[in-house]
Write a protein that holds these residues in place. Structure first.
Motif, mmCIF file in Angstrom:
data_model
loop_
_atom_site.group_PDB
_atom_site.id
_atom_site.type_symbol
_atom_site.label_atom_id
_atom_site.label_comp_id
_atom_site.label_asym_id
_atom_site.label_seq_id
_atom_site.Cartn_x
_atom_site.Cartn_y
_atom_site.Cartn_z
ATOM 1 N N VAL A 62 91.958 52.983 20.326
ATOM 2 C CA VAL A 62 91.809 51.615 19.843
ATOM 3 C C VAL A 62 90.407 51.417 19.291
ATOM 4 C CG1 VAL A 62 91.925 49.176 20.493
ATOM 5 C CG2 VAL A 62 93.444 50.825 21.598
ATOM 6 N N GLU A 63 90.327 50.812 18.099
ATOM 7 C CA GLU A 63 89.043 50.491 17.474
ATOM 8 C C GLU A 63 88.764 49.017 17.730
ATOM 9 O OE1 GLU A 63 87.768 53.279 15.986
ATOM 10 O OE2 GLU A 63 89.692 54.204 16.470
ATOM 11 N N VAL A 64 87.544 48.690 18.165
ATOM 12 C CA VAL A 64 87.146 47.293 18.369
ATOM 13 C C VAL A 64 85.790 47.037 17.728
ATOM 14 C CG1 VAL A 64 88.417 47.038 20.548
ATOM 15 C CG2 VAL A 64 86.036 47.720 20.599
ATOM 16 N N VAL A 65 85.531 45.766 17.415
ATOM 17 C CA VAL A 65 84.232 45.347 16.908
ATOM 18 C C VAL A 65 83.370 45.036 18.125
ATOM 19 C CG1 VAL A 65 82.996 43.646 15.522
ATOM 20 C CG2 VAL A 65 85.293 44.365 14.840
ATOM 21 N N GLU A 66 82.324 45.823 18.349
ATOM 22 C CA GLU A 66 81.458 45.594 19.504
ATOM 23 C C GLU A 66 80.323 44.624 19.189
ATOM 24 O OE1 GLU A 66 80.148 49.233 21.403
ATOM 25 O OE2 GLU A 66 81.875 49.070 22.723
ATOM 26 N N LEU A 67 79.855 44.623 17.925
ATOM 27 C CA LEU A 67 78.730 43.768 17.551
ATOM 28 C C LEU A 67 78.884 43.344 16.097
ATOM 29 C CD1 LEU A 67 75.985 42.581 18.408
ATOM 30 C CD2 LEU A 67 74.950 44.736 17.694
ATOM 31 N N CYS A 108 85.837 41.528 23.093
ATOM 32 C CA CYS A 108 85.534 41.943 21.724
ATOM 33 C C CYS A 108 86.692 41.558 20.823
ATOM 34 C CB CYS A 108 85.359 43.460 21.642
ATOM 35 S SG CYS A 108 83.920 44.092 22.488
ATOM 36 N N GLU A 109 86.392 41.499 19.522
ATOM 37 C CA GLU A 109 87.437 41.258 18.541
ATOM 38 C C GLU A 109 88.326 42.491 18.471
ATOM 39 O OE1 GLU A 109 87.703 41.187 13.725
ATOM 40 O OE2 GLU A 109 85.980 40.203 14.633
ATOM 41 N N PRO A 110 89.648 42.305 18.594
ATOM 42 C CA PRO A 110 90.507 43.474 18.492
ATOM 43 C C PRO A 110 90.457 44.039 17.078
ATOM 44 C CG PRO A 110 91.830 41.482 18.711
ATOM 45 C CD PRO A 110 90.400 41.090 18.823
ATOM 46 N N GLY A 111 90.472 45.340 16.993
ATOM 47 C CA GLY A 111 90.461 46.002 15.703
ATOM 48 C C GLY A 111 91.826 46.582 15.421
ATOM 49 N N ALA A 117 103.622 49.186 23.121
ATOM 50 C CA ALA A 117 102.475 49.891 23.703
ATOM 51 C C ALA A 117 101.249 49.723 22.816
ATOM 52 C CB ALA A 117 102.800 51.373 23.888
ATOM 53 N N MET A 118 101.446 49.810 21.519
ATOM 54 C CA MET A 118 100.351 49.667 20.562
ATOM 55 C C MET A 118 99.723 48.270 20.657
ATOM 56 S SD MET A 118 100.805 50.817 16.677
ATOM 57 C CE MET A 118 100.145 49.730 15.461
ATOM 58 N N ARG A 119 100.542 47.244 20.651
ATOM 59 C CA ARG A 119 100.034 45.870 20.753
ATOM 60 C C ARG A 119 99.334 45.618 22.079
ATOM 61 N NH1 ARG A 119 104.917 44.942 18.339
ATOM 62 N NH2 ARG A 119 105.911 44.371 20.292
ATOM 63 N N ARG A 120 99.929 46.081 23.166
ATOM 64 C CA ARG A 120 99.344 45.840 24.490
ATOM 65 C C ARG A 120 98.018 46.575 24.669
ATOM 66 N NH1 ARG A 120 104.454 45.611 28.661
ATOM 67 N NH2 ARG A 120 105.433 43.812 27.682
ATOM 68 N N ALA A 121 97.910 47.783 24.145
ATOM 69 C CA ALA A 121 96.654 48.539 24.244
ATOM 70 C C ALA A 121 95.533 47.770 23.566
ATOM 71 C CB ALA A 121 96.812 49.923 23.617
ATOM 72 N N SER A 122 95.769 47.289 22.366
ATOM 73 C CA SER A 122 94.759 46.561 21.598
ATOM 74 C C SER A 122 94.400 45.233 22.265
ATOM 75 C CB SER A 122 95.275 46.311 20.184
ATOM 76 O OG SER A 122 94.345 45.575 19.439
#
Length: 103
Positions: free
Chosen positions: A58-63, A39-42, A25-30
Motif C-alpha cells: 500500500v502506498e500512502v502520503v506521509e507528508l 495518512c491520506e490513503p494512496g 482485501a485491497m480496499r480494506r488494506a488501504s
C-alpha cells in the motif's frame, strides 16, 4: 465467487482460508492502514493471497508538500487475516511522489 459446500471446512470457511475476495482485501488494506497511520490513503500496488489471509503493498502520503510532486510517499507491506482485518504492517520504502524507480 464463493466456495461451494464441498469446498468448505468444518468451520464454514472456504478451504483456502479466505472469506473475502481480492477487491475487498485491497480496499480494506488501504483503508485500515490509512486510518492507523492517519495518512491520506494512496494506492494499492500489489495484493496476493497467502496461507494466512492476504498480503498487500500500500502506498500512502506521509507528508504533504507544495508542489505536490515533492510530497513524501511511503510503501507499506500489509498483512490481513482471512476476514480482512489488519494484523501487521511494515514500511518498506520512502520516496518523493515525483520520483520514479530506476531499473
Amino acid at each position: 465467487m464463493s466456495a461451494t459446500d464441498e469446498e468448505r471446512d468444518k468451520s464454514g470457511r472456504p478451504e483456502n482460508g479466505r472469506t473475502i475476495g481480492l477487491a475487498t482485501a485491497m480496499r480494506r488494506a488501504s483503508t485500515q492502514l490509512a486510518e492507523l497511520l492517519r495518512c491520506e490513503p494512496g494506492s494499492v500496488s500489489a495484493v496476493k493471497a497467502t496461507e494466512d489471509g492476504w498480503s498487500a503493498e500500500v502506498e500512502v502520503v506521509e507528508l504533504e508538500k507544495i508542489p505536490d510532486t515533492m510530497s513524501v510517499m511511503a510503501s507499506y507491506r500489509v498483512s490481513l487475516d482471512p476476514e480482512g482485518e489488519l494484523v501487521a504492517y511494515e514500511r518498506t520504502r520512502r520516496y518523493a511522489r515525483g520520483q520514479t524507480d530506476r531499473r
